[in-house]
Structures are given as C-alpha cells and as structure tokens.
Motif scaffolding. Structure first.
Motif, PDB file in Angstrom:
ATOM      1  N   ILE A 324       0.763  -1.134   0.092  1.00  0.00           N
ATOM      2  CA  ILE A 324      -0.081  -0.100  -0.050  1.00  0.00           C
ATOM      3  C   ILE A 324       0.812   1.297  -0.019  1.00  0.00           C
ATOM      4  CG2 ILE A 324      -1.872  -0.966   1.102  1.00  0.00           C
ATOM      5  CD1 ILE A 324      -1.055   0.523   3.623  1.00  0.00           C
ATOM      6  N   ASP A 361      -7.741  -5.665  -5.423  1.00  0.00           N
ATOM      7  CA  ASP A 361      -7.872  -4.260  -5.452  1.00  0.00           C
ATOM      8  C   ASP A 361      -7.421  -3.726  -3.933  1.00  0.00           C
ATOM      9  OD1 ASP A 361      -8.289  -4.253  -8.135  1.00  0.00           O
ATOM     10  OD2 ASP A 361     -10.433  -4.331  -7.771  1.00  0.00           O
ATOM     11  N   ASP A 362      -7.703  -4.525  -2.936  1.00  0.00           N
ATOM     12  CA  ASP A 362      -7.940  -4.079  -1.676  1.00  0.00           C
ATOM     13  C   ASP A 362      -6.947  -4.768  -0.535  1.00  0.00           C
ATOM     14  OD1 ASP A 362      -9.670  -1.919  -2.465  1.00  0.00           O
ATOM     15  OD2 ASP A 362     -11.381  -3.247  -2.044  1.00  0.00           O
ATOM     16  N   GLN A 412      -6.917   7.632   2.925  1.00  0.00           N
ATOM     17  CA  GLN A 412      -7.878   7.256   2.077  1.00  0.00           C
ATOM     18  C   GLN A 412      -8.585   5.986   2.436  1.00  0.00           C
ATOM     19  OE1 GLN A 412      -6.907   8.372  -1.812  1.00  0.00           O
ATOM     20  NE2 GLN A 412      -6.722  10.536  -1.601  1.00  0.00           N
ATOM     21  N   ALA A 413      -8.459   5.295   3.383  1.00  0.00           N
ATOM     22  CA  ALA A 413      -8.944   4.247   3.827  1.00  0.00           C
ATOM     23  C   ALA A 413     -10.283   4.211   4.560  1.00  0.00           C
ATOM     24  CB  ALA A 413      -8.027   3.328   4.733  1.00  0.00           C
ATOM     25  N   GLU A 414     -10.790   3.186   4.520  1.00  0.00           N
ATOM     26  CA  GLU A 414     -12.391   3.002   5.188  1.00  0.00           C
ATOM     27  C   GLU A 414     -12.307   2.206   6.368  1.00  0.00           C
ATOM     28  OE1 GLU A 414     -16.835   1.648   3.959  1.00  0.00           O
ATOM     29  OE2 GLU A 414     -15.108   1.404   2.738  1.00  0.00           O
ATOM     30  N   PHE A 432      -7.630  -0.566   2.805  1.00  0.00           N
ATOM     31  CA  PHE A 432      -6.718   0.068   2.290  1.00  0.00           C
ATOM     32  C   PHE A 432      -6.898  -0.375   0.583  1.00  0.00           C
ATOM     33  CE2 PHE A 432      -5.033  -0.298   6.519  1.00  0.00           C
ATOM     34  CZ  PHE A 432      -4.733   0.912   6.627  1.00  0.00           C
ATOM     35  N   LYS A 433      -6.471   0.763   0.027  1.00  0.00           N
ATOM     36  CA  LYS A 433      -6.423   0.624  -1.544  1.00  0.00           C
ATOM     37  C   LYS A 433      -4.876  -0.225  -1.958  1.00  0.00           C
ATOM     38  CE  LYS A 433     -10.291   2.237  -2.965  1.00  0.00           C
ATOM     39  NZ  LYS A 433     -11.426   1.219  -3.727  1.00  0.00           N
ATOM     40  N   ARG A 434      -5.152  -1.105  -2.698  1.00  0.00           N
ATOM     41  CA  ARG A 434      -3.739  -1.662  -2.828  1.00  0.00           C
ATOM     42  C   ARG A 434      -2.872  -0.943  -3.959  1.00  0.00           C
ATOM     43  NH1 ARG A 434      -3.208  -8.037  -3.387  1.00  0.00           N
ATOM     44  NH2 ARG A 434      -1.002  -8.428  -3.511  1.00  0.00           N
TER      45      ARG A 434
END
Length: 436
Positions: A324, A361-362, A412-414, A432-434
């Motif tokens: 990440i 993707d995540d 920018q993680a949820e 997290f976005k990869r």
C-alpha cells in the motif's frame, strides 16, 4: 511591480511598437509616392522644353535659383555638346546620354536622371535621391509628434481605467483585512467583475475551512484542558497521599498508585500530542510503498509483553502480503492504537487476533477481540475525541479510535466497527487501496 504598472508597461510598449511600425510604413509609403510625383515632375519639365530651344531664347538677366535638396536641376546641351542652359549654376552635372530614367552616382551622391533627346538638344533633368529620402523622413517625423501625444493620452487613460478596474480588488483586500479569527464570514460579491468572483468564491471556501479548523482547534483545546484537569488533580492527591504515608508502612501502595497516575497522564499527553501532530503535519508526511503485513507483525510483537501482563492471548491469524502507499510512522500509530485498545478493553484471559487479507484491489486489516464490544448505536460516536464507552475493564483517554480514524483518512482508507463473529467481541476493519 503592481498589476497597474505592468498593464501600463505592456500596453504602452505594444502601442509604441505599433506606432514605430506606423511611422516606418508612413515613411515607405511617402517615399514611394514622392518617387512617382517627382518622376512625373521631371518628365514634365523635360517635355516642356521646345524642340528648337536655343540659348538665345533666354533672357539676358536670368536670376540664379537657390538649390534645395529636392529641387530638379535642368540642363540643356546643344548639338556640339555645349551646355547652353543650367537652372542651378552652383551644381553642374556632367552630360549623360542614356534616354529616359536612370540612376547614377556622381561625387558620392545618388541622382535620378531623366534625359530627352531632340534633333537640336539634349535635355537632362536631375534630382538628388538623398533629397527625396530626406523629404520622406521629414514627413514621417512630423507624424511622430501626434503619435507621442496619442501615447501620452492613452497612458493616462490606461492608468485611470486600470485603477478603476482594480478598485474591486482593493475593496476585496480591505474586506479581508477586516477578517479576524472570530469573524470569518462570507465576502461581499456585489458589483464585482466576473473575473474576481471565482477568486472571492475560493477565498470564501478557504475562510470556511479555516473557520471549521479553528472551531475544531478551540474544541480540542477546551476538551484537552477538561481531560487534563482530572488526571492532574489526581496526581496532586496521590502525591499528598505519598507524603502522608511516609513512615506508616503504606509507601509502596501509594507510590504504585502515583506511578499508575503518572502513566495514565503521560499516555493522555502522548495521545494529545499525536492528534496535534496529525492535524498540523499529517497531510505533508511523504507516502511510500510499504508492506502492511510487515508493519502489523512488528507492532504485534512489540505489544505482546504488554498483552502478557494483562494475560491476553495476542497473536496473528493470517498475514497476507501486499503493498500500500502510506506513511510508515502513521501506520505504526494506527496499528498500535487498534491493538492497544483491543488489549486494554479485553478482560483478563481473553484473546486478540490480527488479520490481513489481500485481494486484487484492496487489503483488509482486521483486529478482533473477545471483549465486551461496542453497542451498535455507539460505533460512530467512539470516533469522536474524548468519547468513552462505559466499560469497567479499562479507562482510556478517548483518543485512540479518533487517531485511528484520522490516520485512515490520511490514507484514504475506510474504517468499520462491528461484532467479531468468532471471538464475539469487537472487530475493527480498515480497508486500504492496494498500491499499483
């Protein structure tokens, strides 16, 4: 240099260049027109001489003509090559024989000639080319004076009109100067040009954000002051108890309580400083390509001794590799706060598991515990600063999950909170976005 002076400089420079081009064009046009006019004049002078002209046709006392630079010089030679007439006695050109128009150089000067031959005479009309050019230059220079007056008037008009146009900026700067941290209202937009309105809108947006930040800062300072008041008062009481217990055999207990109070206060101050650092410089912290599972392993190993003191089984269930983009320092803070919260609120003998699952993707980070969990109606409120659930097992600062939320937003993680299906406690999930 001010906007007014820059506009004045560039506009007047452009007008001056155009004026110079106009003067040059005027010179070239005048020169061409004068050439045609003088050529016609020379041919007419030569044609006006009678065919049978002789020197006896002239008056005895013919006055001498004064030569000007653009005068035509008339010379007549008879059949014997003798000069029978010259309009300007001071300038006598040699006899040329090429009929019609021609250009010659005589004694360093350029001349235009027109020669007409008759049966009895050779009529030669000459004119200086430099004289022609001087006339064209004089005409062009005469047009330069109105041009300079025009530039002066245009400069004054531009200075006045630009100053009038910039009054909206002056009013805007005056309005901004009136703004204070307690008064960050919207700026006035009436009578503003269309070019200024986007700037005003952007400033309004910035002032609104600044107001929100200042309000948040005020609330943070007020909350921090309130939260620090209790532990500091507790430390004072515990210090007095230590003093009173000297020589009574209760020193060990009193010192232990004092150490615990200092530790709690130090933890609170550390959390407050961490929140302050995240707000002031978190956005500018450089993000690099990181292995999340490596950071999770390091933090888990660091907290195992603390978990052991509370008799908590802290371990990892699954750690998938995956990259990440993020700040290593901030991710350490996020993981430490999540695991610390799980261990702190889990009863003695409980279990805390760390899991990382990677997809295409995540990358999903999950912290599960066997503690009491958080009621569904409070799972959003626990991200507020200094908010605590009423859990008897531990007392925290109320900042841990707020810090987790703040670090997650910087990446920018949820963040999600739910019930752990396996351990029946709380499950904290961060997606997290990869990294590409």
């Amino acid at each position: 240099m001010s906007i007014r002076n820059r506009l004045l400089f560039w506009l007047l420079s452009g007008l001056a260049i155009l004026g110079a081009c106009f003067v040059l064009a005027d010179y070239l046009i005048d020169r061409a027109l004068l050439a045609d006019i003088y050529d016609d004049q020379m041919s007419q002078i030569a044609s006006a001489i009678p065919v049978h002209f002789s020197g006896n046709d002239l008056g005895v006392n013919e006055p001498a003509l004064k030569y000007d630079g653009d005068d035509s010089i008339l010379q007549i030679w008879d059949q014997d090559g003798k000069l029978s007439y010259s309009s300007h006695q001071a300038i006598v050109l040699p006899r040329f024989s090429t009929p019609g128009f021609s250009e010659i150089t005589w004694r360093g000067s350029e001349w235009k000639l027109f020669i007409r031959k008759t049966d009895h005479n050779l009529i030669q009309v000459a004119q200086s080319l430099s004289g022609r050019r001087n006339i064209a230059v004089e005409h062009a220079l005469r047009s330069l004076i109105p041009l300079l007056i025009f530039l002066l008037i245009m400069g004054l008009l531009i200075h006045w009109s630009v100053g009038t146009g910039l009054q909206s900026l002056t009013r805007l700067s005056q309005e901004l100067a009136k703004r204070t941290p307690d008064k960050l209202g919207r700026l006035a937009t009436q009578d503003q040009p269309a070019e200024i309105k986007p700037l005003t809108h952007a400033l309004d947006t910035l002032l609104q954000r600044l107001g929100v930040a200042l309000e948040g800062q005020k609330k943070f300072i007020a909350d921090a002051s309130h939260e620090l008041r209790t532990p500091l008062a507790t430390l004072q009481i515990q210090t007095q108890l230590v003093e009173q217990s000297l020589g009574s055999g209760r020193e060990t207990r009193a010192l232990a309580d004092l150490k615990a109070g200092v530790k709690r206060t130090s933890h609170l101050v550390e959390q407050l400083l961490m929140v302050s650092r995240l707000e002031s410089g978190g956005i500018h912290d450089p993000h690099t390509r990181l292995q999340l599972h490596e950071i999770a392993r390091e933090v888990t190993i660091d907290l195992i001794p603390y978990a052991n003191t509370r008799k908590i089984n802290l371990g990892v269930e699954q750690l998938d590799a995956g990259h990440i983009m993020g700040s290593e320092h901030h991710l350490h803070i996020l993981l430490r706060n999540l695991i610390d919260n799980a261990v702190r609120y889990t009863p003695s003998g409980g279990q805390v598991d760390v899991t990382i699952r990677a997809s295409q993707d995540d990358i999903l980070l999950e912290i599960e515990d066997s503690g009491p969990g958080i009621p569904a109606d409070e799972r959003e409120r626990v991200f507020d600063r200094f908010y605590r659930c009423l859990v008897p097992q531990a007392t925290g600062s109320g900042l841990g999950l707020a810090i987790v939320k703040q670090v997650a937003e910087l990446h920018q993680a949820e963040v999600k909170l739910g019930q752990a299906p396996r351990l029946a406690g709380l499950k904290a999930s961060i997606i997290f976005k990869r990294a590409a």
